[in-house]
Each structure stands twice: as C-alpha cells, then as structure tokens.
Design a protein around this motif. Structure first.
Motif, PDB file in Angstrom:
ATOM      1  N   ARG A  60     -29.437 -19.049  15.136  1.00  0.00           N
ATOM      2  CA  ARG A  60     -28.448 -18.588  14.162  1.00  0.00           C
ATOM      3  C   ARG A  60     -27.379 -19.656  13.960  1.00  0.00           C
ATOM      4  N   THR A  61     -26.843 -19.717  12.754  1.00  0.00           N
ATOM      5  CA  THR A  61     -25.699 -20.568  12.449  1.00  0.00           C
ATOM      6  C   THR A  61     -24.655 -19.703  11.750  1.00  0.00           C
ATOM      7  N   ALA A  62     -23.472 -20.299  11.538  1.00  0.00           N
ATOM      8  CA  ALA A  62     -22.414 -19.632  10.771  1.00  0.00           C
ATOM      9  C   ALA A  62     -22.083 -18.245  11.324  1.00  0.00           C
ATOM     10  N   ILE A  63     -22.092 -18.113  12.634  1.00  0.00           N
ATOM     11  CA  ILE A  63     -21.861 -16.799  13.245  1.00  0.00           C
ATOM     12  C   ILE A  63     -20.430 -16.312  13.038  1.00  0.00           C
ATOM     13  N   SER A  65     -18.803 -16.444  10.304  1.00  0.00           N
ATOM     14  CA  SER A  65     -18.815 -15.724   9.026  1.00  0.00           C
ATOM     15  C   SER A  65     -19.416 -14.330   9.193  1.00  0.00           C
ATOM     16  N   GLY A  66     -20.440 -14.234  10.007  1.00  0.00           N
ATOM     17  CA  GLY A  66     -21.041 -12.930  10.269  1.00  0.00           C
ATOM     18  C   GLY A  66     -20.087 -12.016  11.027  1.00  0.00           C
ATOM     19  N   ASP A  79     -14.220 -20.011  11.678  1.00  0.00           N
ATOM     20  CA  ASP A  79     -15.076 -21.158  12.015  1.00  0.00           C
ATOM     21  C   ASP A  79     -15.617 -20.994  13.429  1.00  0.00           C
ATOM     22  N   THR A  80     -16.683 -21.730  13.717  1.00  0.00           N
ATOM     23  CA  THR A  80     -17.186 -21.823  15.082  1.00  0.00           C
ATOM     24  C   THR A  80     -16.773 -23.165  15.676  1.00  0.00           C
TER      25      THR A  80
END
Lengths: 394, 394
Positions: A60-63, A65-66, A79-80
């Motif tokens: 997974r990326t952009a967690i 945002s999730g 941001d991560t």
C-alpha cells in the motif's frame, strides 16, 4: 517560534493483531489519542503518519490519505513520514515544526506497522532494506547480524558480559508485565524465564553474542499523539507536557565506514541538540525510553546520550538504578524488547509512554513524580537518530 | 514565521535512466541544486526526500539516510516524505515549515523515482496501491481507469471533446520539445504526430475516452530545490524566488463517495489556501504548472484552481492562451504529459520549472517576464492535493 505541547496520546495493543489491517491499526491509535485529548476532530488540520513498511509489507502507498478519510478528518493535510525504525521520532519532529511555525494548530502524529502480514525471513529481510544495497544487503547482512557484530566490539571495549545483557532483558520484561499494551507479557511463562538470569543467558543464539532474549519481537501496533501550541492546552483542561527539545542527526549508512564502529555519533549529536533546545543537560533527565531493539542498544544509547559515561551503565544494571524504582529508570514501558517494535509506531509509542509517566497515568509502572524525560529513536543501525526531551511544565 | 525562498534548483533528465539507481538519481538532482545555489553543502541542515515507490519498486527503505551519506551531508537530519504522486509538493511544504519555524536554515528537498526497475503492468499496479484496497484495488481499478471514468463525466458536463484533449497533449508535447530535461521529446517522430490533431485523437485507446497520447509516460527522474530564509538569499547573489504560499487538502479516497465526482474539492481548497497565504487571488497568477498525468486533469485543475470558470478552459485551448506565448501559459515545461512523471519527483520538478521561468532561465520555452506562478501537485485521484504559489520578489 511557538512552544509545542502534547495534548493527547493513545495506542493500540502491540503484538500479533491478526484481525486488523494497517489502516485499522492507524485508525484505532488515532482515535484513542483524539479521545484522550478531548478534541473535536474537526480542529485537526494536519496528519503525519509514521510508517516504514506499507509498501513492502502491505503493498500500500498513500496511507495518510486513506487514514484521514477513514477517521473523518477530511480536508486535513496528510503525509507519510519514513525514516526506517526512527520514522515515529521524525514524524513528531515534523509535527513540532508545523505547530511551531504557526502554520498548523492541531497535528495528529500516528505511527503504525503491520509487520506480521509477512512471515519468517521476510520480516527480517524487510528491515534489512534500510542497509546499504551494494555493501551490505547483497551479502545477506541483517539488523540482528549488525547488532551482534556491534555487541562483540562494544562488550569487549567497555567490559560488558552476556549477564549484563540478560539483566537488561529481564528488567524490560518485568516492566512490560505492568504494561497492558506490551507485546511480550506472557505472565507465567515469562516469569518462569526472567526470574532466572541463567535461563536468559543460555537461550537460543541469534547472532552471537546476542541470543533470542536480547532481541525485540516482530510486532503489529500503532501509537498516536496530538500536538498543539502550549498556550492552547488550557482550553482542554489537560496537563501541559511539552516537547521541550528535539534533535536529529545522521551517520554513515554502513557500520564499516565509521572510524570507530562502537561510537554512535548520531545518538550523541541528536541528544545534544535536544538538550540544548530544551535548555538542559543530560543530568536533568529523570527517566528515558531508549530504542532497545537489542539489549546492547539500551546500554550503548544510555552511554551515548550522556546519561552515563562509556562503560558506566553497567553500574546501573548491577545496582538496579535503571529500574522503575531506581534513580534513573530506563524503559519503564518494557522498551522495544518487551512492549514490541512495530517499527513505524515505536518513536511515537516512546512519546506516549513518557506522556503517561509525566502525567502520573502509568499505573503499576508509574515512576515517582518525574518531570523531564528523554526518548531515543534509533534509525538504521544508528545512521539516523531522533531524540526528544519531553517535560511537564506545570 | 520567516519567509522562505528557493535558493537553488536542479534536476536530472527525465526518461528511461537505465544506468542509474534511485540513489544515483536522487544524488544527481541534489548536486545540481547545490551547485545552482552555490552553497557549501555543510550548511545544509535538513534533507527531505520525496519518494513513493522505494519500497515496492526498488525494495529499499530509509533512502534519505543513504542519500545524506552518498553526497556528503552527514550529520544533517533526513527523512522521506510520501504522499503518493503529490509527495514532492508535500516535501516542499514540510521544508517550508522547517525554515519558517526557525529550526532549520538550509533545507534540501529532493524528489525522485526509479519506476522502470519494474516493467509492464507492475508500474500501473504500483500506482494503484494508492487506491482503496477493499473498494477499488481488489476490483482491478487503475489510475488510467479512474481518469477515463472521470473524463467521461467531466467532458459531458462541461462540453469537452476528444479534440480538446488532443490539443492539450499537442501543446504540452510542443513545449517539451523546448525542454532538454523532458522524457518525451523525440523531435522528428513527435513532430510528425503532434502536427496532426487527428493523429493524436485517433491513437490507441487507453481507457475511453482517453487514448495513449492523453497519458503521461512511466519515467525515471529526480528534481531538487534548496530552501532558505528569504533574508539570506542575498548572501548568495541569487534572484529572490519565494514560496509565497502553500496549500494542502484531502478528499475521499474513492471517487465513488464524492457527492459530485467531477468536483475536485481538494484542488480548489489547496489553491485557495495557497492564494490566501500569498495574499493574492487566482487573477494574479501569470502561469501555472499543473498535474496533467492525463490531459483531462490539466483542464479540470485549471478550472478548479480558479484560473478559469468550470468549462471555461476550452476557450483558452481554442484561442491558444494556454501556450507559452499566450496570456496564461499552462505547463510550459511540457507537464507530466511530456516532461514525464517520476512520481516522487513531479511536485519538485514543477517548482524547479517555475523557478527557472521566474528567473528568466527557461531558454527557448521562456515566458515573457512572469512574476507569480501556481503549481498543483495532485495526489491519489485528487484525494490529497498540494498547491504552491511561487513569486519573484525583486
């Protein structure tokens, strides 16, 4: 530059969280911190997620945002932040600057990791992706292997024995028995082992001189804090716990390139920066949460942070001064060793434990009336270290 | 809060960089920016690396720690910032706050991606890891698929045709022919195609109504900037280009959950924040670098940023006002469409292009005497958007 306080804290259980996804873990820790702060979630204007393995472990990326969607924080910025096992410390630093700058008022910093989505060697391989790809990784070096080599040198230079390491493990396991969030707190089984230093010394070898009980477990878990300007804490009727100072420093990626591989320069530099910004010295520290992914690191960090001279921590081990009842408790939470080490969560979990201790909310493991504490979050093998000084202001 | 300027900029070629690792790419872009700033690297006290795919594409973590070692910046603090395709914008925002807060003085922000370490569907699958795992990813949705569905709705609602999309592609390809860093600048072959709008309209379908020439390529590349307090720029005898304002906003992770899927609320909010902080309105923007991963996005972002009313950009397409010689040039660099889209690098590359334009250093694609510019870095499918307003101050 505004002073920055920790308004709320929360965490999930650390351990094997089979029914939870990474998003569940991050969400749960966040909600605990929001509840603890007693804040309307709509006030949160920035979210930093500390995570190292979302890509490799969880695909997974952009967690970040999730997460803001999952827990109702839209349209907050998110941001991560990744800095290997020091991701949590880095994310807190970045959150502090966001508030200090005046750009954001209420910042959620949440660290989490779901490491047990992979099994066996894959977890160790994942952590090894922080090593030098051409000089280390391709030759099969792992973090336990590095720690073993480091331990050999450090123990020889400063006169430590396997028994000293075992005593660190035993102390931290005993502390974890009083921490309901800890991964390794199997009361009866652990008590049988940790009441016998010889049993700890003689358990299975991992990377000599380190054995199984010298290493942290592979954990799932999350931890979260809410940062805000110091002068807004009173609106929430909470104790004023400030990030009095932070420090971060880097060193060579490989251990082999350091003039003296036993010298953890980045730990020393990061702590000195944090002390200076807080206007204190190491002598003012009442207790510390150190990054004991391996027992040898609690020893080496305590000394590189200036809490003890080099080789001096062994007196604390022998006298019990590093226990919760001692004069300078180290890792009252149980540390990475026993609370567990979901890598992205760890630096945040250190700040959560310190906040509980400074508020007097640490239950059975409460240290007597502490005011100032240090955390050391150790990235790579000491190549990127974040230190925080947290202080109860009133 | 201190004002923050861009002291130096640099980038690598974008394209297929077969001989370079991710670390090579980040290092090269960084060194170009350091050289451009004319700064002693020892002054750099913080590094932010913008990267999305180090884990999934390159099986690496903690790349910021490796970078400071590789280019001689130890003991500078260093973290990686990830916000999907808006990682670059997020890292600039974080760097601005670090300088604005007074904690750091010279911050290197470098974005990079090595996407072509994987081939074929794996690059598309990688980007799809930013979608909702249960509601989107498992059903096989990809970013081109989302863009196609969005384009259908947007074109129907606001009266756009495939010919409008083709004209955006043609403009950006023509601009890229004047950008030596651009990925897609195959002069003769491209000229043959882009001189014929019908050829662009009729090339292979990708996700209807989008065809091959409506999409950005899969690129390797890096871009870097050096941030510092505005009042220190004069020491370096460089033009004063300030980050006059930034904005960041989030929206629902899935397109399906938005009240109106054609309404990119996060773009509007992020731009409004950035304008407000810069003390301007959309009318003050002289040119913009927008996130045209698909041609439809240049259209939709220009309108959601307030540069045009909804449906109004088609007049600019028809009149040529969006060309370098027009009254409001869009994507003079060639945009993601033609400069390329190494995801972590993109937001930084937008700031690099704008800096060159504001300094008057953009060569054949130079816009006439611009003063104020907008960048829009679009994360997810518009669920996490970063906008910057950059301005020439003297």
């Amino acid at each position: 530059m505004r002073n920055v306080a920790i308004l709320g804290v929360g965490m999930t259980d650390f351990g094997r969280l089979e029914d939870d996804t990474l998003m569940d873990i991050l969400s749960s820790a966040s909600i605990h911190a929001i509840d603890d702060a007693g804040i309307d979630p709509k006030l949160i204007d920035l979210v930093y997620v500390a995570n190292m393995g979302g890509g490799i472990l969880n695909h997974r990326t952009a967690i970040a945002s999730g997460l803001v969607d999952n827990i109702g924080l839209i349209p907050a910025a998110a941001d991560t932040i990744e800095n290997g096992p020091a991701s949590g410390g880095s994310a807190i630093k970045d959150g502090v600057m966001a508030v200090a700058s005046g750009y954001y008022d209420f910042v959620l910093v949440v660290g989490g990791e779901k490491m047990r989505d992979v099994t066996g060697w894959r977890a160790t391989d994942f952590v090894a992706t922080l090593t030098h790809p051409d000089a280390e990784y391709i030759y099969g070096i792992t973090l336990p292997g590095m720690a073993g080599m480091f331990a050999n040198l450090y123990m020889e230079k400063y006169g430590y024995t396997r028994r000293h390491l075992a005593e660190v493990a035993i102390k931290n396991h005993k502390n974890a028995l009083m921490n309901p969030y800890a991964h390794v707190q199997m009361d009866i089984a652990m008590k049988g082992i940790i009441d016998s230093p010889d049993a700890v010394v003689n358990n299975s070898p991992l990377a000599e001189p380190l054995h199984l009980f010298d290493s942290c477990p592979v954990s799932d878990g999350g931890a979260a804090i809410i940062l805000c300007p110091e002068d807004r804490v009173k609106e929430f009727n909470k104790p004023v716990i400030c990030v009095a100072g932070f420090g971060q420093a880097t060193d060579t990626l490989t251990l082999a390139e350091r003039d003296d591989p036993t010298d953890l320069k980045a730990v020393t530099l990061a702590c000195e920066q944090a002390y200076k910004r807080a206007g204190i010295t190491a002598k003012d520290i009442d207790f510390a949460e150190l990054h004991d992914a391996f027992t040898i690191l609690e020893i080496a960090e305590a000394e590189h942070a200036g809490l003890y001279k080099k080789g001096g921590y062994k007196k604390s081990i022998e006298s019990g001064d590093n226990k919760i009842t001692g004069s300078l408790p180290i890792n009252p939470s149980g540390g990475l060793k026993s609370r567990g080490h979901p890598v992205g969560a760890t630096g945040v979990a250190q700040a959560v434990e310190v906040t509980w201790q400074l508020r007097g909310e640490a239950g059975k493991r409460q240290i007597k009336n502490p005011r100032t504490a240090l955390t050391v979050n150790f990235g790579g093998f000491g190549n990127n270290v974040v230190a925080l000084v947290l202080r109860r202001e009133k």
